[in-house]
Scaffold this active site. Structure first.
Site: not given
Length: 837
Positions: A306-308, A313
């Site tokens: 989810c990141h990103f 990361v």
């Protein structure tokens, strides 16, 4: 969902923030920014579940100017939020929710400078918590306001950087401040060349620690020169909430503590440390102790995916939380214990913690280590809340990448006197800590709370068995719930559970915090479903993993049973129907015929009535013997037949209108009948009416399918008795089946894409396999209408919003309509098509 509040004008609402996170910037900020969407990457907000900006209230600064600017955002702390720890927002989430410096840097034009060739990384931050509330961390029902400023952009060689800061407030009172923030945009080459954290001789110099002169040792500790280690199973015990959790982790020295539900570690997504490699209470630079935790990293970990979405990361703020959890283990081992409903872990107000990031954790990382060095231990005002201050060093595969100094933690809700009183009741504790067996499943854990455990469940004798479940589904409700429901045996109709073959609930094994016939929030039940080795739906779906619709039903059917147990039908003199209205959830692991028993814990989080309707919200947590499977929230409504007949569907539906380019490349064909596509019983799409593989709003694909409503379909007979309605889960399944076509087109193999399907391959097996849903990615559904036997035609549309060729993962949003009325919305549904399966 957001907290109830009067509507007001904002710069971007939550949906637009999600579009900035995973969609196209041109859709959010307009044509001036549209060119950025062609770049390989761009600055984004995180995706669900770490997208914490509920709205952007205002923006100051000149767009694309690469100068200073300001953005004001808000984050709502919702009841049942996945991250809550002791009912409060954790330190890392409170800081991470000020994440809109990302948005502001994009608004000010950084993507036109980097052209997608450099990615965002946080470098430095200094965070101080203040105390506007009874405690430094607010709980559910509060909204945090973030005032974020970018002071300047500047160059360091070829690298762009910017300085920023923010203030966070709750109800007008200052909650936390972040100062000396610095972030930059780095190429892959620059990231690979980074040296990590380099410690100087001064950083290693021994210094005296600080501890009260009258310090008392509570739990027996190892002798100087001896250390302890704690296994994965021992730390899992700390997430269980069992009365013996501390004994299971730390040994018999903790056996006599008079605690029924001792405070421990968060679980679920917040399982951030898997084992302790070394705990030395006499070591470290300051002589007060040192502890080293470790965690395994998987490429599909939620905090990476989810990141990103285009630059995966681990967030620096989450790294900070990993270190805080490791510190918590040390403090528990010291003997700082208490009941979980009394104690909360919080930062010490006024202590500024420094964060320095000089490396990254990505999908290629195997393990991370957290070394926490204690520098101060004490009790506020001499006998108040226990607190600790420590330094931390985080490494990725042995390479130091992040350093935290003056990381603080206090245990509010207890005092020195309370803790010492607990230990005074311990008789002759043993001095050595022994490894303990793995904990069993904890039936006292709290659903929807990140401190929920993920140990292996064990079956309990049922309170309601299969006979009771079927009586409620297709028989006499009084045989399930007693005489109060006798009126529904013959005279009246009641909202039922699905019957076979669509019944995926076998028994209810626990009921806590609620009474039958009392309609109120707060109660918890645990349901079980035994996955048959030869379940019909595996063969019908032609896959080795449980179809999504069955998974969803297994999670939601206990909610229907719970609503009946609480007496919902008895609140009205008019017969009511029960309908799911929507939900959000995440799949953590796929279910196969070998998964065994699924244990689903359901908590009813709110109940409201209005205009003859009853709305009930639930949180659910499904597990098998290996741990979490499927977690989320959902809500249902009880409606009269007249209310359902007058539903107008989704009022603000914004369906995609195919362009001329879409129609130029469009294809139409009967839905594939060959493996790996489903058989006749499970196939929910008759024909693909329009498929543009490179069309749609994102240029990644658009597909529309149709199905004729067959009033004799098997599922109308099963769902529900006396109230036939097309299951919403099968509507979602029809959407997934459309997305499978788009996945096959992209990765189906040499010469075997949709063109092969168009040519009439019949029942010839094509090979290949779909994963039902991508793991760790949140998805959302909304229902505002129903499909009943007299309806004629169902239309399903899917817009492909993301494609990851490396992972063979495809993500889509969509709509479902019946006879022209839009009634379902689907967002963030993702599936994978693994190679060589």
């Amino acid at each position: 969902a957001t907290l109830d509040a009067p509507p007001r004008e904002v710069f971007l609402d939550r949906d637009q923030c999600f579009e900035f996170a995973r969609g196209r910037i041109g859709n959010v900020l307009g044509p001036r920014f549209a060119a950025i969407d062609a770049h390989p990457t761009r600055v984004r907000l995180p995706d669900e579940p770490l997208q914490l900006v509920d709205r952007i209230v205002e923006v100051e600064g000149e767009a694309l100017s690469m100068t200073s600017g300001r953005v004001v955002t808000e984050h709502d702390i919702l009841p049942g939020a996945w991250y809550l720890d002791g009912g409060r927002i954790p330190t890392c989430i409170a800081v991470e929710a000020g994440q809109a410096d990302l948005f502001l840097s994009g608004y000010l034009g950084i993507d036109f400078e980097t052209k997608g060739l450099a990615v965002y990384r946080l470098l430095d931050a200094a965070v101080t918590f203040h105390c506007p509330l009874p405690a430094p961390l607010p709980g559910a029902g509060r909204t945090i306001h973030y005032d974020i400023r970018i002071r300047e952009f500047f160059h360091q060689g070829d690298t762009w950087l910017f300085r920023f800061e923010f203030d966070a407030a709750v109800d007008g009172a200052l909650l936390l401040t972040m100062r000396n923030g610095c972030a930059g945009f780095f190429t892959p080459e620059a990231l690979a060349a980074g040296q990590g954290i380099v410690l100087t001789a001064m950083d290693r110099k021994a210094l005296p620690g600080k501890r009260p002169a009258d310090w008392r040792t509570l739990a027996p500790m190892p002798d100087p020169g001896e250390v302890e280690t704690y296994s994965d199973e021992q730390l899992s015990a700390l997430r269980s909430g069992q009365a013996q959790a501390l004994v299971q982790c730390f040994g018999e020295a903790f056996a006599g503590l008079p605690l029924s539900n001792p405070v421990g570690l968060p679980g679920g997504r917040m399982t951030l440390v898997h084992r302790v490699l070394r705990m030395d209470p006499h070591g470290g630079r300051f002589g007060l102790g040192v502890i080293t935790g470790e965690a395994d990293i998987s490429p599909d970990d939620w905090f990476l995916t989810c990141h990103f979405i285009d630059d995966q990361v681990m967030p620096g703020t989450l790294m900070y939380e990993c270190c805080l959890h490791t510190l918590r283990i040390f403090l528990l081992r010291l003997g700082w214990v208490g009941e979980s409903d009394e104690v909360a872990y919080e930062p010490v107000p006024g202590i500024t913690g420094q964060l320095k990031c000089r490396g990254q954790v990505t999908a290629s990382t195997k393990q991370v280590q957290y070394e926490i060095t204690l520098k101060e231990l004490g009790y506020e005002n001499g006998d108040g809340a226990p607190y600790a201050i420590a330094d931390a060093l985080m490494s990725a595969d042995g390479r130091p990448i992040v350093r935290m100094t003056d990381m603080s933690l206090r245990m509010s809700g207890t005092t020195r006197g309370k803790i010492e009183s607990l230990w005074s009741k311990v008789q002759s504790p043993k001095s050595k800590v022994q490894s303990q067996p793995s904990p069993t499943f904890n039936l006292q854990s709290t659903i929807g709370n990140p401190s929920s455990p993920t140990p292996k469940p064990q079956s309990l004798p049922p309170l309601f068995d299969r006979h009771h479940i079927l009586a409620f589904a297709i028989g006499k409700p009084s045989e399930a719930f007693g005489d109060r429901y006798r009126v529904f045996d013959h005279e009246r109709k009641i909202a039922r559970l699905p019957g076979p073959p669509f019944a995926f609930l076998d028994r209810i094994v626990t009921i806590e915090g609620c009474e039958p016939w009392k309609l109120a929030a707060g109660g918890v039940i645990e349901a079980e479903y035994d996955v048959p080795l030869d379940a019909w739906y595996f063969a019908a779906n032609r896959q080795r993993e449980m179809p999504f619709a069955v998974l969803l039903e297994a999670a939601l059917q206990p909610c229907g049973w719970f609503a009946a147990y609480l007496g919902s039908a008895l609140t009205s003199e008019v017969d009511l129907r029960f309908r799911n209205l929507g939900g959000k959830a995440t799949l953590h692991r796929n279910i196969t015929p070998q998964s065994g028993t699924l244990h689903t814990r359901v908590k009813i989080t709110s109940v409201s009535t209005s205009g003859g309707m009853i709305i009930q919200h639930f949180a659910f947590d499904m597990r098998d013997r290996e741990g979490d499977v499927y977690t989320g929230t959902t809500y249902f409504g009880f409606f009269t037949a007249q209310a359902l007949a007058n539903q107008v569907g989704i009022r603000d539906a914004d369906l995609y209108v195919p362009s001329a380019n879409d129609r130029a490349q469009a294809r139409a064909f009967d839905y594939p009948q060959a493996r790996p596509f489903p058989d006749d019983q499970w196939r929910m799409i008759d024909r693909v009416e329009l498929f543009a593989p490179r069309g749609g709003a994102h240029g990644l694909g658009f597909i529309r399918g149709v199905a004729k409503v067959n009033p004799e379909a098997w599922f109308f007979k099963a769902h529900f008795y006396q109230d036939p309605v097309w299951p919403g889960s099968l509507g979602l399944e029809s959407f997934i089946q459309l997305v499978k076509v788009a996945a096959w087109e992209r990765w189906g193999g040499e010469g075997s894409g949709v063109l092969g399907l168009e040519s009439g391959v019949g029942e010839r097996e094509l090979g290949g396999e779909f994963r039902t849903m991508a793991l760790g990615m949140g998805h959302e559904w909304v229902y505002r209408g129903q499909i009943i036997p007299r309806d004629k035609r169902v239309t399903v549309e899917a817009t492909i919003t993301g494609v990851d060729d490396a992972r063979r993962r495809i993500t889509a949003d969509g709509w479902l309509s019946v006879d022209g009325r839009v009634i379902y919305r689907m967002n963030g549904f993702a599936l994978t098509m693994p190679p060589g399966r």
